[in-house]
Scaffold this active site. Structure first.
Site, short mmCIF file in Angstrom:
data_model
loop_
_atom_site.label_atom_id
_atom_site.label_comp_id
_atom_site.label_asym_id
_atom_site.label_seq_id
_atom_site.Cartn_x
_atom_site.Cartn_y
_atom_site.Cartn_z
CB ILE A 68 28.62 -31.90 51.52
CG1 ILE A 68 27.15 -32.29 51.73
CG2 ILE A 68 29.20 -31.34 52.81
CD1 ILE A 68 26.94 -33.42 52.72
NE ARG A 97 37.65 -40.75 41.60
CZ ARG A 97 37.01 -41.80 41.11
NH1 ARG A 97 37.66 -42.71 40.42
NH2 ARG A 97 35.72 -41.95 41.32
CE1 TYR A 110 28.53 -43.32 53.21
CE2 TYR A 110 26.45 -43.66 54.37
CZ TYR A 110 27.42 -42.81 53.87
OH TYR A 110 27.29 -41.45 54.03
CE LYS A 164 30.73 -41.37 55.28
NZ LYS A 164 31.80 -40.37 55.02
#
Length: 261
Positions: A16, A36, A154, A158
């Protein structure tokens, strides 16, 4: 003239984030790309410079650490070549029973999905508010709308991103700074493999494409929306989470979660 003069995109080397970079470049927006993996990032940057005649700077940074976030935050605060759009896309997932996932992975998830996003948003908000112009897109997830068994950390991260973004959207209203929580469902990226998700119950035709997610995000930000769920099927699911009893949602998601890995 593009809607945004210069954008900084994290996690820009694939998925994305790369889709945002490509779409913004095609619109004539200058870019600062952060990830990174500097080699992959440099290849993307060169292609976008050559194709669109824009300036593309590369910042290699490990956003899981304060030291890694610091140069990115400084770049966001720089008034010489101001950033007027921040896309907080960098993030990771984990999948499996909470106690069975390595603790360092779970702590790194919080550091990247939450702490880094807070650091960069803080730098961006202060700079943009002073100029009374700017936009922030925080990449959240459909999983922000309900507890997420077998992906608990996770989903919780979010939920934080969505709540923070909605609050900032209201807090900054009237100050020239727009904030959006973009909450995609399953999207064709490397995210699932990296999170250890080898199987999903989602049919192929429901999966989103990264470019479509980026397009919806930019459109929703321009329209002044606080939150956007891309894709009609995932919009329906987000709506159902408001009316289906929480205990039933958790049982459904737990059943699916046991078969993801």
């Amino acid at each position: 003239m593009p809607d945004w003069q210069r954008a900084l995109v994290t996690g820009a080397s694939s998925g994305i984030g790369e889709a945002f970079a490509r779409r913004l470049a095609a619109e004539g927006t200058h870019l600062v790309l952060v990830a990174r993996g500097v080699d992959v990032l440099e290849n993307v940057a060169k292609e976008l410079r050559d194709r669109h005649g824009i300036t593309v700077d590369v910042l290699a940074a490990d956003l899981r650490t304060a030291a890694g976030c610091a140069p990115v935050a400084r770049r966001l605060a720089d008034d010489d070549e101001p950033i007027d759009l921040l896309v907080n896309n960098a993030g990771v997932g984990t999948s499996g029973p909470f106690g069975g996932i390595d603790l360092d992975r779970e702590v790194d998830l919080v550091a990247l999905n939450i702490t880094a996003l807070v650091r960069l948003s803080h730098a961006a908000v202060n700079a943009m508010r002073a100029r009374r112009h700017g936009g922030i897109i925080n990449i959240s997830s459909l999983n922000a709308f309900q507890p997420y068994p077998f992906g608990a950390n996770y989903g919780a991260s979010k939920a934080y991103v969505t709540s923070l973004s909605k609050a900032l959207h209201t807090e900054l209203a009237g100050e020239g700074v727009k904030v959006l929580a973009l909450c995609p469902g399953f999207t064709r990226t490397n995210f699932q493999n990296a999170a250890g998700i080898s199987r999903t119950p989602i049919p192929d035709w429901l999966w989103l494409k990264p470019d479509a997610v980026a397009a919806e995000g930019l459109s929703a930000l321009a329209a002044g929306r606080a939150i956007r769920v891309p894709g009609p099927a995932f919009k329906v699911w987000a709506g159902l989470t408001k009316v289906v009893p929480d205990v039933l949602l958790r049982r459904i998601l737990a059943s699916a979660g046991r078969h993801r890995t």
